[in-house]
Write an enzyme that holds these catalytic residues in place. Structure first.
Site, PDB file in Angstrom:
ATOM      1  N   ARG A   3       0.935  -1.056   0.007  1.00 50.87           N
ATOM      2  CA  ARG A   3      -0.105  -0.026  -0.041  1.00 50.87           C
ATOM      3  C   ARG A   3       0.856   1.334  -0.076  1.00 50.87           C
ATOM      4  O   ARG A   3       1.797   1.360   0.483  1.00 50.87           O
ATOM      5  CB  ARG A   3      -1.002   0.180   1.188  1.00 50.87           C
ATOM      6  CG  ARG A   3      -0.280   0.184   2.503  1.00 50.87           C
ATOM      7  CD  ARG A   3      -1.305   0.103   3.552  1.00 50.87           C
ATOM      8  NE  ARG A   3      -0.537  -0.359   4.988  1.00 50.87           N
ATOM      9  CZ  ARG A   3       0.050   0.642   5.788  1.00 50.87           C
ATOM     10  NH1 ARG A   3       0.170   2.035   5.364  1.00 50.87           N
ATOM     11  NH2 ARG A   3       0.729   0.288   6.716  1.00 50.87           N
ATOM     12  N   PHE A  33       3.323  -8.438  11.514  1.00 52.88           N
ATOM     13  CA  PHE A  33       2.951  -8.499  10.052  1.00 52.88           C
ATOM     14  C   PHE A  33       1.488  -7.683  10.035  1.00 52.88           C
ATOM     15  O   PHE A  33       1.436  -6.889   9.128  1.00 52.88           O
ATOM     16  CB  PHE A  33       2.654  -9.903   9.630  1.00 52.88           C
ATOM     17  CG  PHE A  33       2.028 -10.032   8.106  1.00 52.88           C
ATOM     18  CD1 PHE A  33       2.999 -10.165   7.079  1.00 52.88           C
ATOM     19  CD2 PHE A  33       1.028  -9.921   7.781  1.00 52.88           C
ATOM     20  CE1 PHE A  33       2.761 -10.133   5.692  1.00 52.88           C
ATOM     21  CE2 PHE A  33       0.562 -10.070   6.461  1.00 52.88           C
ATOM     22  CZ  PHE A  33       1.111  -9.812   5.410  1.00 52.88           C
ATOM     23  N   ILE A  85       2.184  -3.831  10.612  1.00 52.47           N
ATOM     24  CA  ILE A  85       2.929  -3.216   9.343  1.00 52.47           C
ATOM     25  C   ILE A  85       1.715  -3.073   8.456  1.00 52.47           C
ATOM     26  O   ILE A  85       1.644  -2.224   7.773  1.00 52.47           O
ATOM     27  CB  ILE A  85       3.922  -4.495   8.615  1.00 52.47           C
ATOM     28  CG1 ILE A  85       5.076  -4.519   9.606  1.00 52.47           C
ATOM     29  CG2 ILE A  85       4.096  -3.846   7.191  1.00 52.47           C
ATOM     30  CD1 ILE A  85       6.240  -5.481   9.262  1.00 52.47           C
ATOM     31  N   HIS A  86       0.932  -4.019   8.113  1.00 56.21           N
ATOM     32  CA  HIS A  86      -0.464  -4.223   7.295  1.00 56.21           C
ATOM     33  C   HIS A  86       0.047  -3.717   5.878  1.00 56.21           C
ATOM     34  O   HIS A  86      -0.213  -2.813   5.521  1.00 56.21           O
ATOM     35  CB  HIS A  86      -1.368  -3.008   7.935  1.00 56.21           C
ATOM     36  CG  HIS A  86      -2.755  -3.434   7.847  1.00 56.21           C
ATOM     37  ND1 HIS A  86      -3.300  -4.622   8.415  1.00 56.21           N
ATOM     38  CD2 HIS A  86      -3.881  -3.100   6.783  1.00 56.21           C
ATOM     39  CE1 HIS A  86      -4.584  -4.623   8.353  1.00 56.21           C
ATOM     40  NE2 HIS A  86      -4.970  -3.772   7.171  1.00 56.21           N
ATOM     41  N   PRO A  87       0.777  -4.549   5.458  1.00 55.17           N
ATOM     42  CA  PRO A  87       1.424  -4.058   4.227  1.00 55.17           C
ATOM     43  C   PRO A  87       0.565  -3.927   2.923  1.00 55.17           C
ATOM     44  O   PRO A  87       0.798  -3.087   1.896  1.00 55.17           O
ATOM     45  CB  PRO A  87       2.367  -5.162   3.867  1.00 55.17           C
ATOM     46  CG  PRO A  87       1.823  -6.514   4.468  1.00 55.17           C
ATOM     47  CD  PRO A  87       1.173  -5.748   5.746  1.00 55.17           C
TER      48      PRO A  87
END
Length: 319
Positions: free
Chosen positions: A170, A225, A228-230
């Protein structure tokens, strides 16, 4: 949603030394798995020691049956398919807060109603499962393949046809719904993902790694993870599959973070508590979920749980 310019610039200009300092504390086992989590009934006396011992035994029972039917592909395919369908049911129900039935999942996999977005989620998740896990309960998965690229590939499967930027990090700031919490700055995602996966590869390469420590490592990974919420969408579904990948030496895959009808509320509270990066409740949820997954497999297969396992058929899986 509006997030102040001050927050954006503060995250963007985060001191490089502070970023580096935080990197090396992501995956660790310096905490105890919660022995009596708040969601358990007062009469439930099962503790961490019980779950670890029982998981080992249930895995041995399944492996014993596997060795007895190792050449019967049709025998195992039916149970593998049922395990996948149950995973889809439990994962989508928990992630999307909807009530599904196993019959609905089975029907949509065979004759999907393509007009329903929910059905697309089920199909995509099933595609992701088959892309990452061979048709075995206990596949030998190389930890060397556990990279950010794997996460991107899974997100591409999971979000295919649902969002425009599937499989891409994102570039916007985002927050969880109805919570006063901002996920990691998009400027830091790539660096932090690389370091998170590097630490996981290092920790899970240990030859003498045991279940309890692996669960702690897995809880740390899962917590970081999701902080971070990629990706813009599908982070929870990607994280669940990656957790199954990490713990594939110790559990049938995929296993779902599911302990019954109250799972969603418990799961969300565990995530909130894990933001302090001491995920002892989340680790307890993972351990209990592995146990329930094994127990359900044994129940469906009508396996005799009192059987003594053959050590020779287990040594490659359990160390």
């Amino acid at each position: 949603m509006d997030i102040s310019k001050q927050i954006r610039e503060g995250n963007k200009d985060m001191n490089e030394k502070e970023v580096t300092r935080r990197k090396f504390k992501m995956i660790h086992s310096n905490f105890e798995i919660l022995n009596k989590p708040w969601w358990k009934s007062s009469y439930d006396e099962r503790n961490v020691e019980y779950f670890i011992s029982s998981i080992k035994h249930l895995q041995h029972v399944i492996l014993l049956s596997l060795s007895d039917h190792e050449n019967n592909e049709l025998f195992w395919k039916g149970y593998l398919d049922l395990n996948h369908e149950r995973y889809l049911l439990e994962c989508i129900s928990s992630e999307c807060d909807v009530d599904l039935t196993i019959e609905f999942v089975q029907q949509q996999l065979k004759k999907p109603d393509r007009s329903l977005r929910l059905v697309k989620k089920i199909q995509n998740l099933n595609d992701a499962i088959t892309s990452i896990f061979p048709s075995k309960f206990f596949p030998k998965l190389s930890i060397d393949n556990f990279t950010p690229l794997l996460a991107k590939q899974l997100n591409q499967h999971i979000c295919n046809g649902l969002i425009d930027n599937a499989g891409q990090y994102r570039i916007k700031y985002v927050m969880p719904a109805q919570e006063n919490f901002v996920y990691m700055s998009p400027y830091l995602i790539e660096d932090r993902m690389n370091e998170l996966f590097r630490q996981c590869r290092e920790k899970f390469k240990k030859e003498d790694l045991q279940l309890e420590e692996a669960v702690k490592f897995g809880a740390c990974f899962y917590s970081h993870f999701l902080s971070i919420h990629p990706f813009m969408n599908g982070n929870g579904r990607v994280a669940r599959l990656l957790l199954s990948y990490l713990l594939s030496r110790f559990t049938a895959v995929p296993f779902s973070l599911y302990i019954g009808t109250k799972t969603r509320d418990v799961y969300l509270q565990c995530l909130r508590e894990s933001r302090s990066f001491t995920p002892n409740a989340l680790a307890a949820l993972i351990l209990e979920s592995i146990h329930l997954s094994f127990y359900n497999i044994c129940s469906v297969m009508d396996l005799e749980l009192t059987l003594e396992p053959k050590q020779s058929c287990c040594k490659e899986i359990w160390r």
